[in-house]
Design a protein around this motif. Structure first.
Motif, short mmCIF file in Angstrom:
data_model
loop_
_atom_site.label_atom_id
_atom_site.label_comp_id
_atom_site.label_asym_id
_atom_site.label_seq_id
_atom_site.Cartn_x
_atom_site.Cartn_y
_atom_site.Cartn_z
N GLU A 119 -24.60 21.53 -50.31
CA GLU A 119 -24.35 20.11 -50.49
C GLU A 119 -23.08 19.72 -49.77
O GLU A 119 -22.22 20.55 -49.52
CB GLU A 119 -24.16 19.79 -51.98
N ILE A 120 -22.95 18.44 -49.49
CA ILE A 120 -21.69 17.87 -49.01
C ILE A 120 -21.20 16.98 -50.14
O ILE A 120 -21.84 15.97 -50.47
CB ILE A 120 -21.89 17.06 -47.71
N ALA A 170 -20.70 13.25 -49.24
CA ALA A 170 -21.69 12.88 -48.22
C ALA A 170 -21.71 11.37 -47.99
O ALA A 170 -21.57 10.58 -48.93
CB ALA A 170 -23.07 13.36 -48.65
N ILE A 225 -27.40 10.55 -48.48
CA ILE A 225 -28.21 11.58 -49.12
C ILE A 225 -29.66 11.10 -49.11
O ILE A 225 -29.95 9.97 -49.50
CB ILE A 225 -27.76 11.83 -50.58
N TYR A 262 -28.10 16.11 -46.94
CA TYR A 262 -26.80 15.45 -47.00
C TYR A 262 -26.25 15.32 -45.59
O TYR A 262 -26.31 16.27 -44.81
CB TYR A 262 -25.82 16.29 -47.83
N LYS A 302 -22.83 13.87 -43.16
CA LYS A 302 -21.46 13.38 -43.02
C LYS A 302 -21.36 12.80 -41.62
O LYS A 302 -21.67 13.47 -40.64
CB LYS A 302 -20.47 14.54 -43.21
#
Length: 137
Positions: free
Chosen positions: A18-19, A22, A25, A40, A42
């Protein structure tokens, strides 16, 4: 049943996790066979600087999720939007016919993550840029 590329991405999936912060999503699932993908992203400028995925599903779903992260990371938002489930299957050197529709849904998760990013960008008091307006259509 699976080729070496699919088996490699299944056995050694890339960009798993996961980020926490983020920018977008995207989740997509197929209730018929239980595959569930959460992707996720970025964004740095207009570039997908990081892409992570969590997948619950069969070997094809895991391999497709892994491959889409490799394909999307470093791309512009516009380039990422051109990634299709068919392109993911081709990058994997093909998937068994019975897995094409039910498990190859990773690009849908990517597109949902971009749409989520665009919705957030438009909801922060400013107008979304042209990228987001295209992503919402």
């Amino acid at each position: 049943m699976y080729n070496d590329t699919v088996l490699d991405h299944f056995s050694n999936p890339r960009n798993i996790g996961e980020i926490a912060d983020a920018d977008g999503i995207g989740t997509v699932g197929n209730p018929i066979d239980g595959d569930l993908i959460t992707l996720y992203i970025k964004i740095d400028g207009n570039i997908l600087a990081d892409v992570k995925v969590k997948t619950f599903g069969c070997a094809a779903a895991i391999a497709a999720s892994s491959m889409v992260t490799v394909m999307a990371c470093g791309k512009t938002v516009q380039e990422a939007l051109t990634i299709t489930n068919e392109a993911v299957a081709a990058a994997l050197d093909g998937l068994p016919p019975q897995k094409i529709r039910c498990s190859n849904i990773a690009a849908d998760a990517l597109h949902n993550a971009i749409a989520d990013y665009c919705a957030k960008a438009g909801g922060q008091g400013g107008e979304p840029d042209d990228t987001c307006q295209r992503a919402d259509k």
